[in-house]
Structure formats: C-alpha cells, structure tokens
Scaffold this motif. Structure first.
Motif, PDB file in Angstrom:
ATOM      1  N   ALA A   1     -47.827 -15.826  72.264  1.00 35.54           N
ATOM      2  CA  ALA A   1     -46.763 -15.753  71.253  1.00 35.54           C
ATOM      3  C   ALA A   1     -47.142 -14.790  70.138  1.00 35.54           C
ATOM      4  N   GLY A   2     -48.403 -14.838  69.726  1.00 31.57           N
ATOM      5  CA  GLY A   2     -48.863 -13.925  68.694  1.00 31.57           C
ATOM      6  C   GLY A   2     -48.825 -12.486  69.152  1.00 31.57           C
ATOM      7  N   HIS A   3     -49.180 -12.264  70.403  1.00 33.03           N
ATOM      8  CA  HIS A   3     -49.190 -10.899  70.924  1.00 33.03           C
ATOM      9  C   HIS A   3     -47.788 -10.305  71.013  1.00 33.03           C
ATOM     10  N   VAL A   4     -46.832 -11.070  71.508  1.00 37.67           N
ATOM     11  CA  VAL A   4     -45.490 -10.503  71.635  1.00 37.67           C
ATOM     12  C   VAL A   4     -44.808 -10.377  70.277  1.00 37.67           C
ATOM     13  N   THR A   5     -45.141 -11.264  69.344  1.00 36.66           N
ATOM     14  CA  THR A   5     -44.520 -11.182  68.022  1.00 36.66           C
ATOM     15  C   THR A   5     -45.071 -10.010  67.218  1.00 36.66           C
ATOM     16  N   THR A   6     -46.381  -9.841  67.223  1.00 35.62           N
ATOM     17  CA  THR A   6     -46.941  -8.682  66.518  1.00 35.62           C
ATOM     18  C   THR A   6     -46.490  -7.391  67.200  1.00 35.62           C
ATOM     19  N   GLY A   7     -46.365  -7.424  68.522  1.00 36.61           N
ATOM     20  CA  GLY A   7     -45.858  -6.253  69.235  1.00 36.61           C
ATOM     21  C   GLY A   7     -44.430  -5.923  68.824  1.00 36.61           C
ATOM     22  N   LEU A   8     -43.620  -6.958  68.626  1.00 34.14           N
ATOM     23  CA  LEU A   8     -42.239  -6.759  68.183  1.00 34.14           C
ATOM     24  C   LEU A   8     -42.209  -6.079  66.816  1.00 34.14           C
ATOM     25  N   VAL A   9     -42.992  -6.596  65.875  1.00 36.75           N
ATOM     26  CA  VAL A   9     -43.027  -5.994  64.536  1.00 36.75           C
ATOM     27  C   VAL A   9     -43.465  -4.534  64.622  1.00 36.75           C
TER      28      VAL A   9
ATOM     29  N   VAL B   1     -38.312  -3.462  72.226  1.00 32.69           N
ATOM     30  CA  VAL B   1     -37.905  -4.455  71.231  1.00 32.69           C
ATOM     31  C   VAL B   1     -37.165  -5.609  71.898  1.00 32.69           C
ATOM     32  N   ALA B   2     -36.272  -5.289  72.822  1.00 36.07           N
ATOM     33  CA  ALA B   2     -35.475  -6.336  73.475  1.00 36.07           C
ATOM     34  C   ALA B   2     -36.358  -7.336  74.207  1.00 36.07           C
ATOM     35  N   PHE B   3     -37.335  -6.840  74.961  1.00 34.23           N
ATOM     36  CA  PHE B   3     -38.216  -7.746  75.696  1.00 34.23           C
ATOM     37  C   PHE B   3     -39.070  -8.575  74.750  1.00 34.23           C
ATOM     38  N   LEU B   4     -39.709  -7.919  73.800  1.00 30.13           N
ATOM     39  CA  LEU B   4     -40.639  -8.616  72.906  1.00 30.13           C
ATOM     40  C   LEU B   4     -39.920  -9.639  72.045  1.00 30.13           C
ATOM     41  N   ALA B   5     -38.705  -9.320  71.610  1.00 33.75           N
ATOM     42  CA  ALA B   5     -37.933 -10.281  70.810  1.00 33.75           C
ATOM     43  C   ALA B   5     -37.580 -11.512  71.633  1.00 33.75           C
ATOM     44  N   GLU B   6     -37.194 -11.298  72.876  1.00 26.87           N
ATOM     45  CA  GLU B   6     -36.846 -12.421  73.753  1.00 26.87           C
ATOM     46  C   GLU B   6     -38.053 -13.313  74.013  1.00 26.87           C
ATOM     47  N   GLU B   7     -39.192 -12.698  74.323  1.00 24.18           N
ATOM     48  CA  GLU B   7     -40.396 -13.483  74.599  1.00 24.18           C
ATOM     49  C   GLU B   7     -40.890 -14.215  73.357  1.00 24.18           C
TER      50      GLU B   7
ATOM     51  N   GLU C   1     -39.109 -15.301  70.876  1.00 23.49           N
ATOM     52  CA  GLU C   1     -38.181 -16.424  70.653  1.00 23.49           C
ATOM     53  C   GLU C   1     -38.537 -17.603  71.543  1.00 23.49           C
ATOM     54  N   HIS C   2     -38.731 -17.342  72.820  1.00 21.57           N
ATOM     55  CA  HIS C   2     -39.049 -18.411  73.774  1.00 21.57           C
ATOM     56  C   HIS C   2     -40.384 -19.078  73.448  1.00 21.57           C
ATOM     57  N   LYS C   3     -41.393 -18.274  73.224  1.00 20.64           N
ATOM     58  CA  LYS C   3     -42.749 -18.812  73.089  1.00 20.64           C
ATOM     59  C   LYS C   3     -42.960 -19.536  71.765  1.00 20.64           C
ATOM     60  N   LEU C   4     -42.355 -19.044  70.713  1.00 26.45           N
ATOM     61  CA  LEU C   4     -42.481 -19.716  69.427  1.00 26.45           C
ATOM     62  C   LEU C   4     -41.694 -21.022  69.415  1.00 26.45           C
TER      63      LEU C   4
END
Length: 267
Positions: A140-148, A182-188, A190-193
């Motif tokens: 979750a941390g990886h996809v969220t920081t990746g999104l930012v 952005v689309a992938f990372l935002a979706e992941e 959302e799910h993981k958090l």
C-alpha cells in the motif's frame, strides 16, 4: 467499492496495458524544429532533472522488489511495463537535449542531506529486512507513494510544456503515458488502504519519509531546489501542489497526509 476478487467494469486492465505499452518516442520528435525554436535555460534544466529522475526507475524497481511487493502478481505485472515506458520517456528527453546541443551527462553536485529522508537512502539489504517485517501491507505504501510521484511529474511536464512551446506535442504524449500510471496506482492504493488499518499506518510512515519526487535523494541539492521552485514555486504551482494533496487526502485513512505533502511540495 467492488470487492478485490471480483471484476469491476472500470478496473484497470493490466494485460491490455502491457499489450499497448508505449515504446520509443523518437519518430514523433522533430529535432530540427526543436533546435530551430530553441529552449530556454530553465526548460533545459528541467529536462535534465526529469531525465535523471526517469532514469532512476531501475533503482526504484530494485527497492520495491526486495520487499513483499514482488509477491503481488498484479503490481509486479504493472511494474514491468511501467519500467519499460519510463525507460523510453527518459530516452525521449535525451533526444530533445541532444537536439538543442545541451549537456546530456547526468547531473552532479552535492546532495541534500535530510534526517527525514534517511530511510530513502537505505540500500537493498536494509530495505529487504524492513520490508519482510512489514509484510504484504507495505505494498500500500509503495503504490501510494508511486501515485504521488506520478502526479508530481505530471505537473512538472505540464510546466515544461508551458515553458517550451516546441515540446507541446511531446509533453502531451508523455502526460498520456503517465495518465495510465496514475490510473493503476490510484486504484491499487484505494483497494489496499481500504483493506487494512496497518497498511494505512505503514503508508503514512512512507509518505513522511519520502523525498519528492521519488529519486530526488540522488539529484544534486541545487537541482532539487530548482525543480521545487520552477514547478511549484508560483501561484499556479501551489495550486497544483494543493490538488495533489487533495487527491491523497481522499484515499482511505490519509486525510491529514494531504496537507503535509502539499506543504512539502510548495517551497
């Protein structure tokens, strides 16, 4: 929210993403036209910073895949194509730099030292140890920081397009490439958090320790300061930083983190 085990109509299609990955952009770059139009020193400087950040993808991949993230088949499938696309983004920036006769060597100089970014300088062994302790919630941390990070670089590319009319078409193409990231990372995210309170805690910690944009710890201090000022230093930039913060704050459990990230982006 659609449960993770079911298929949503708008769920990001990783297989289709891999099938339609964007490779070389060289055929779309009119080097002669760019050379004739010329680029301002600031545009060249921003290009060099962005090129070095995009080139750091393999280091980023290494840091992610020594943790439990490598066990997430969906995320690792995305990352393989993501790295491929970022390689060609960096290549496109190199072509532009070469077209105007700019220095294409990596930036060099003293690095910024910050206690809050110490974790970002950890090598793969220490990251692996910390990642094994964190377990699958670290994803979750990886996809969220990746999104930012992707949202930050999108803003930077838009500022580049504003500073260099000759690059308008290329910038639009690169932003479109990043739209899918952005689309992938935002979706992941959302799910993981939404699935784990512990994932939220680990993500908050990751956001607090992150250097923005990701990879900035290897960019010379003076070039980092230039990036921050050029991209986020005026009213338009501060508005863009606030939007990134709002996007982050809308994710499960991260309301307070949005304002913190915004404050760190806008000098």
């Amino acid at each position: 929210m659609t449960p993770r085990g079911t298929t949503a109509v708008d769920e990001f299609d990783v297989r289709e993403y891999a099938r339609t990955a964007r490779g070389s952009h060289r055929a779309e770059i009119d080097g002669e036209a760019i050379a004739e139009a010329g680029l301002t020193p600031d545009a060249v400087h921003l290009l060099r910073v962005l090129r070095d950040l995009e080139r750091g993808t393999l280091d980023r991949m290494r840091n992610l895949l020594v943790t439990a993230t490598h066990k997430d088949a969906r995320v690792t499938a995305f990352l393989a194509t993501w790295a491929f696309e970022k390689y060609w983004v960096a290549d496109a920036l190199d072509v532009v730099l070469g077209a105007v006769g700019a220095d294409t060597t990596p930036l060099s100089g003293p690095l910024r030292k910050s206690a809050t970014e110490r974790a970002e300088r950890r090598g793969p062994v220490r990251r692996a140890l910390a990642g094994n302790i964190a377990g699958e919630d670290i994803v979750a941390g990886h996809v969220t920081t990746g999104l930012v990070d992707e949202l930050i670089t999108q803003v930077a590319y838009r500022r580049l397009g504003e500073a260099a009319a000759a690059l308008t078409s290329l910038v639009a193409t690169l932003i479109a490439v990043k739209d899918r990231h952005v689309a992938f990372l935002a979706e992941e995210a959302e799910h993981k958090l939404a699935a784990s309170a512990r994932a939220v805690r680990l993500t908050r910690k990751a956001l607090a320790q992150a250097a923005w944009p990701i990879g900035a710890t290897e960019i010379p201090a003076s070039d980092r300061t230039f990036f921050e000022t050029f991209v986020f230093g005026d009213a338009e930039g501060r508005t863009a930083a606030a939007r990134i913060g709002e996007r982050l704050a809308a994710l499960p459990g991260l309301g307070a983190e949005g304002a913190t990230v915004t404050a760190r982006l806008a000098p």
